[in-house]
Design an enzyme around this catalytic site. Structure first.
Site, mmCIF file in Angstrom:
data_model
loop_
_atom_site.group_PDB
_atom_site.id
_atom_site.type_symbol
_atom_site.label_atom_id
_atom_site.label_comp_id
_atom_site.label_asym_id
_atom_site.label_seq_id
_atom_site.Cartn_x
_atom_site.Cartn_y
_atom_site.Cartn_z
ATOM 1 N N HIS A 1 -9.499 -24.366 11.935
ATOM 2 C CA HIS A 1 -8.094 -24.724 11.744
ATOM 3 C C HIS A 1 -7.935 -25.689 10.582
ATOM 4 O O HIS A 1 -7.032 -25.544 9.743
ATOM 5 C CB HIS A 1 -7.542 -25.337 13.030
ATOM 6 C CG HIS A 1 -6.075 -25.578 13.009
ATOM 7 N ND1 HIS A 1 -5.452 -26.526 13.788
ATOM 8 C CD2 HIS A 1 -5.076 -24.994 12.278
ATOM 9 C CE1 HIS A 1 -4.157 -26.506 13.561
ATOM 10 N NE2 HIS A 1 -3.903 -25.594 12.648
ATOM 11 N N HIS B 1 -18.613 -25.090 20.395
ATOM 12 C CA HIS B 1 -17.922 -23.855 20.000
ATOM 13 C C HIS B 1 -16.431 -24.113 19.808
ATOM 14 O O HIS B 1 -15.837 -23.640 18.826
ATOM 15 C CB HIS B 1 -18.136 -22.777 21.068
ATOM 16 C CG HIS B 1 -17.348 -21.527 20.838
ATOM 17 N ND1 HIS B 1 -17.807 -20.494 20.059
ATOM 18 C CD2 HIS B 1 -16.118 -21.155 21.275
ATOM 19 C CE1 HIS B 1 -16.897 -19.534 20.022
ATOM 20 N NE2 HIS B 1 -15.860 -19.909 20.760
ATOM 21 N N GLU B 2 -15.828 -24.849 20.736
ATOM 22 C CA GLU B 2 -14.405 -25.156 20.605
ATOM 23 C C GLU B 2 -14.148 -26.055 19.397
ATOM 24 O O GLU B 2 -13.118 -25.930 18.730
ATOM 25 C CB GLU B 2 -13.888 -25.815 21.886
ATOM 26 C CG GLU B 2 -14.007 -24.941 23.133
ATOM 27 C CD GLU B 2 -13.419 -23.550 22.956
ATOM 28 O OE1 GLU B 2 -12.415 -23.417 22.226
ATOM 29 O OE2 GLU B 2 -13.963 -22.599 23.542
ATOM 30 N N HIS C 1 -13.656 -24.000 16.387
ATOM 31 C CA HIS C 1 -12.278 -23.530 16.177
ATOM 32 C C HIS C 1 -11.439 -24.606 15.504
ATOM 33 O O HIS C 1 -10.589 -24.308 14.647
ATOM 34 C CB HIS C 1 -11.652 -23.140 17.515
ATOM 35 C CG HIS C 1 -12.179 -21.872 18.086
ATOM 36 N ND1 HIS C 1 -12.260 -20.706 17.358
ATOM 37 C CD2 HIS C 1 -12.661 -21.577 19.328
ATOM 38 C CE1 HIS C 1 -12.761 -19.740 18.125
ATOM 39 N NE2 HIS C 1 -13.012 -20.249 19.314
#
Length: 240
Positions: free
Chosen positions: A109, A101-102, A105
């Site tokens: 980005h 999940h991270e 991100h």
């Protein structure tokens, strides 16, 4: 006029608190359940994150270990992916799901995902709104401070506080598509990169789905608090 000891608008705050407690309980129980399920790949959350970043063509993001439980986050300003104690060295399905999940991100980005960029620009204003909005409203309601507008009309300090608090609410709302999209990316990468099998991806979906409810509950709680402030401000103007 409200009763001396009871303000009906507190029910809105109570509903928001119940939603947040229920969501937090669900994510904790779901995470604990799948943190006991070892991933077939045998890799850790940190190793899974590293593999995902490499296969996604992201070579400028560092992975760091951060203390705490479920304190995982991606810092776009420093391009650092921080994984908590329960994720970094864990080989569980839940840990790998959170790490992925991270990474979602980080991929947002890299691709310039607009909601993520918009949320980042909102951070300073949201911090001000969360810290000062409510005190300004309370001060305005207690003291009845307001300002006459040049073209006529009246603008109260409580109304200013509501607009300031709205910045924090907006941040919570913008967070929703950012988090849902990161989870969608994570599940897709786990499957397509061969890190997890179909049933493991389904387990990760349950973990990330439960985590998403905490963001939904936080947004709902903020909206209910904003509604309460609007009602209190309206009642004050009618009583003046």
């Amino acid at each position: 006029m409200y009763g001396y000891y009871f303000d009906p608008t507190y029910l809105l705050v109570l509903i928001g608190a119940v939603l947040c407690i229920a969501a937090s309980s669900m994510v904790n129980s779901t995470y604990q359940k799948y943190s006991r399920v070892r991933a077939r790949s045998g890799i850790t959350g940190a190793e899974a994150a590293q593999r995902i970043l490499q296969m996604s063509g992201i070579n400028d993001v560092q992975i760091q270990h951060v203390s705490g439980e479920l304190t995982d986050h991606y810092d776009p300003s420093k391009k650092v992916l921080r994984l908590s104690d329960t994720v970094y060295d864990s080989r569980s399905v839940a840990a790998i799901g959170v790490a992925a999940h991270e990474c979602g991100h980080a991929l947002q980005h890299k691709e310039g995902y607009f909601p993520l960029k918009f949320r980042s620009t909102l951070v300073p204003a949201a911090n001000i709104g969360s810290k000062l909005g409510l005190p300004i409203v309370i001060l305005g309601l207690v003291l009845g401070i307001g300002f006459d507008l040049p073209g006529g009309g009246y603008f109260s300090l409580a109304q200013i506080g509501i607009w300031v608090f709205s910045l924090a609410v907006l941040f919570q709302i913008v967070t929703l598509p950012v988090e849902f999209n990161a989870s969608h990316r994570a599940l897709k990468m786990l499957g397509s990169y061969g890190i997890m099998t179909g049933d493991e991806v389904d387990d990760c979906k349950r973990v990330l789905g439960a985590a998403a409810l905490t963001y939904v509950a936080a947004a709902a709680s903020s909206i209910l608090q904003l509604l309460r402030l609007v009602i209190l401000s309206g009642n004050r103007r009618r009583n003046d």
